[in-house]
Design a protein around this motif. Structure first.
Motif, PDB file in Angstrom:
ATOM      1  N   ILE A   5      37.704  40.686  47.534  1.00 49.69           N
ATOM      2  CA  ILE A   5      38.902  39.930  47.189  1.00 49.69           C
ATOM      3  C   ILE A   5      38.449  38.609  46.606  1.00 49.69           C
ATOM      4  CG2 ILE A   5      41.052  38.922  48.037  1.00 49.69           C
ATOM      5  CD1 ILE A   5      40.967  40.978  50.322  1.00 49.69           C
ATOM      6  N   CYS A   6      38.805  38.363  45.369  1.00 54.28           N
ATOM      7  CA  CYS A   6      38.245  37.229  44.647  1.00 54.28           C
ATOM      8  C   CYS A   6      39.303  36.188  44.300  1.00 54.28           C
ATOM      9  CB  CYS A   6      37.564  37.712  43.362  1.00 54.28           C
ATOM     10  SG  CYS A   6      36.382  36.522  42.685  1.00 54.28           S
ATOM     11  N   MET A  25      34.382  38.132  49.919  1.00 51.14           N
ATOM     12  CA  MET A  25      35.457  37.222  49.574  1.00 51.14           C
ATOM     13  C   MET A  25      34.901  36.238  48.548  1.00 51.14           C
ATOM     14  SD  MET A  25      37.888  34.838  52.005  1.00 51.14           S
ATOM     15  CE  MET A  25      38.446  36.233  52.973  1.00 51.14           C
ATOM     16  N   GLY A  26      35.537  36.184  47.383  1.00 50.29           N
ATOM     17  CA  GLY A  26      35.001  35.396  46.278  1.00 50.29           C
ATOM     18  C   GLY A  26      35.656  34.037  46.113  1.00 50.29           C
ATOM     19  N   PHE A  27      34.803  33.026  45.900  1.00 47.76           N
ATOM     20  CA  PHE A  27      35.248  31.652  45.654  1.00 47.76           C
ATOM     21  C   PHE A  27      34.704  31.228  44.290  1.00 47.76           C
ATOM     22  CE2 PHE A  27      34.680  32.415  50.150  1.00 47.76           C
ATOM     23  CZ  PHE A  27      35.921  32.061  50.657  1.00 47.76           C
ATOM     24  N   ILE A  28      35.591  30.835  43.404  1.00 44.79           N
ATOM     25  CA  ILE A  28      35.210  30.586  42.013  1.00 44.79           C
ATOM     26  C   ILE A  28      34.780  29.139  41.805  1.00 44.79           C
ATOM     27  CG2 ILE A  28      36.024  30.610  39.628  1.00 44.79           C
ATOM     28  CD1 ILE A  28      37.843  32.954  40.404  1.00 44.79           C
ATOM     29  N   ALA A  77      26.401  35.671  49.053  1.00 40.59           N
ATOM     30  CA  ALA A  77      26.201  36.366  47.781  1.00 40.59           C
ATOM     31  C   ALA A  77      26.609  35.452  46.634  1.00 40.59           C
ATOM     32  CB  ALA A  77      27.012  37.661  47.735  1.00 40.59           C
ATOM     33  N   VAL A  78      26.062  35.751  45.474  1.00 40.00           N
ATOM     34  CA  VAL A  78      26.372  35.011  44.250  1.00 40.00           C
ATOM     35  C   VAL A  78      26.787  36.015  43.190  1.00 40.00           C
ATOM     36  CG1 VAL A  78      25.329  33.761  42.337  1.00 40.00           C
ATOM     37  CG2 VAL A  78      24.886  33.022  44.665  1.00 40.00           C
ATOM     38  N   GLN A  79      27.910  35.750  42.525  1.00 41.86           N
ATOM     39  CA  GLN A  79      28.339  36.577  41.400  1.00 41.86           C
ATOM     40  C   GLN A  79      28.201  35.777  40.125  1.00 41.86           C
ATOM     41  OE1 GLN A  79      32.094  38.753  41.771  1.00 41.86           O
ATOM     42  NE2 GLN A  79      32.615  38.173  39.682  1.00 41.86           N
ATOM     43  N   LEU A  80      27.432  36.295  39.188  1.00 35.35           N
ATOM     44  CA  LEU A  80      27.203  35.631  37.907  1.00 35.35           C
ATOM     45  C   LEU A  80      28.096  36.296  36.869  1.00 35.35           C
ATOM     46  CD1 LEU A  80      23.316  35.369  38.134  1.00 35.35           C
ATOM     47  CD2 LEU A  80      25.030  33.684  38.816  1.00 35.35           C
ATOM     48  N   HIS A  81      29.092  35.556  36.379  1.00 34.94           N
ATOM     49  CA  HIS A  81      30.149  36.156  35.578  1.00 34.94           C
ATOM     50  C   HIS A  81      30.109  35.723  34.110  1.00 34.94           C
ATOM     51  CE1 HIS A  81      33.736  38.647  36.524  1.00 34.94           C
ATOM     52  NE2 HIS A  81      34.095  38.294  35.306  1.00 34.94           N
ATOM     53  N   GLY A  82      28.998  35.113  33.698  1.00 37.12           N
ATOM     54  CA  GLY A  82      28.877  34.688  32.307  1.00 37.12           C
ATOM     55  C   GLY A  82      27.798  35.476  31.586  1.00 37.12           C
TER      56      GLY A  82
END
Length: 218
Positions: A5-6, A25-28, A77-82
């Motif tokens: 859930i982001c 759980m995602g934090f932008i 965790a880290v999400q790289l979205h670029g």
């Protein structure tokens, strides 16, 4: 089916959502996003159950800033979205021992080719719809493209997923699709999630398939 859930932003909503026990759980941490989590409360974050991975979402951010956020918010965790390169993924894993999710913008099957370069440095992929935005667009791509992916890295499906997509998602049978990323179509406003909708989706997506087949035959 793993659930991410982001775009979480508001303290009370974060706590409510955590009771659903999502896997991520995602934090932008992208200032241009309407879901920018610029004032996260550490006490709230520390109240999230340990089985839910607190995930920082970054867009073309520097290694220094990513490592600082990992340290300050105890991110799992880290999400790289670029358009981050594989070297940055590797450095994050080496410096922080943090799970790395690499997101890819998908419009056609050719967008999947670049995933090969990240196979050894990302723990998980995320396939989102290619738009001018970096996620949260509420738009889908053609899910048939997923069958063109033949890599070994597991992935999450993202991009405009809503409550009305449960049946279609359950029919997708890709061996590397391990979960979904939920965001804008479960919102009351940007960053504020509808708990009842999320709960209903989670319950329906994880129903045993035998139950679904029986109900369709009735």
């Amino acid at each position: 089916m793993k659930i991410k859930i982001c775009g979480m932003k508001y303290p009370g909503n974060i706590l409510e959502t955590s009771t659903l026990h999502p896997d991520y759980m995602g934090f932008i941490f992208y200032p241009r996003s309407p879901r920018y989590a610029d004032k996260l409360n550490l006490n709230i974050l520390n109240s999230i159950p340990s089985e839910t991975k607190k995930t920082g979402v970054f867009v073309n951010e520097t290694l220094e800033n990513i490592l600082t956020a990992i340290h300050n918010y105890n991110l799992d965790a880290v999400q790289l979205h670029g358009s981050e390169n594989r070297e940055l993924c590797q450095l994050i894993k080496e410096e922080a021992s943090t799970e790395v999710i690499k997101a890819f913008s998908i419009m056609d099957k050719y967008n999947l080719k670049v995933t090969k370069d990240y196979a050894e440095v990302a723990d998980l992929f995320l396939f989102d719809t290619k738009t001018d935005l970096y996620g949260g667009s509420g738009q889908k791509f053609n899910w048939k493209i997923l069958y063109e992916y033949s890599g070994e890295t597991n992935f999450l499906l993202s991009g405009g997923i809503g409550l009305d997509d449960v049946k279609a998602i359950r029919k997708l049978e890709h061996p590397k699709m391990v979960g979904v990323d939920l965001n804008s179509r479960f919102e009351i406003k940007p960053g504020l999630k509808d708990i009842e909708m999320l709960q209903q989706f989670i319950e329906e997506i994880n129903k045993p398939k035998d139950n679904e087949e029986e109900s369709e035959n009735e």
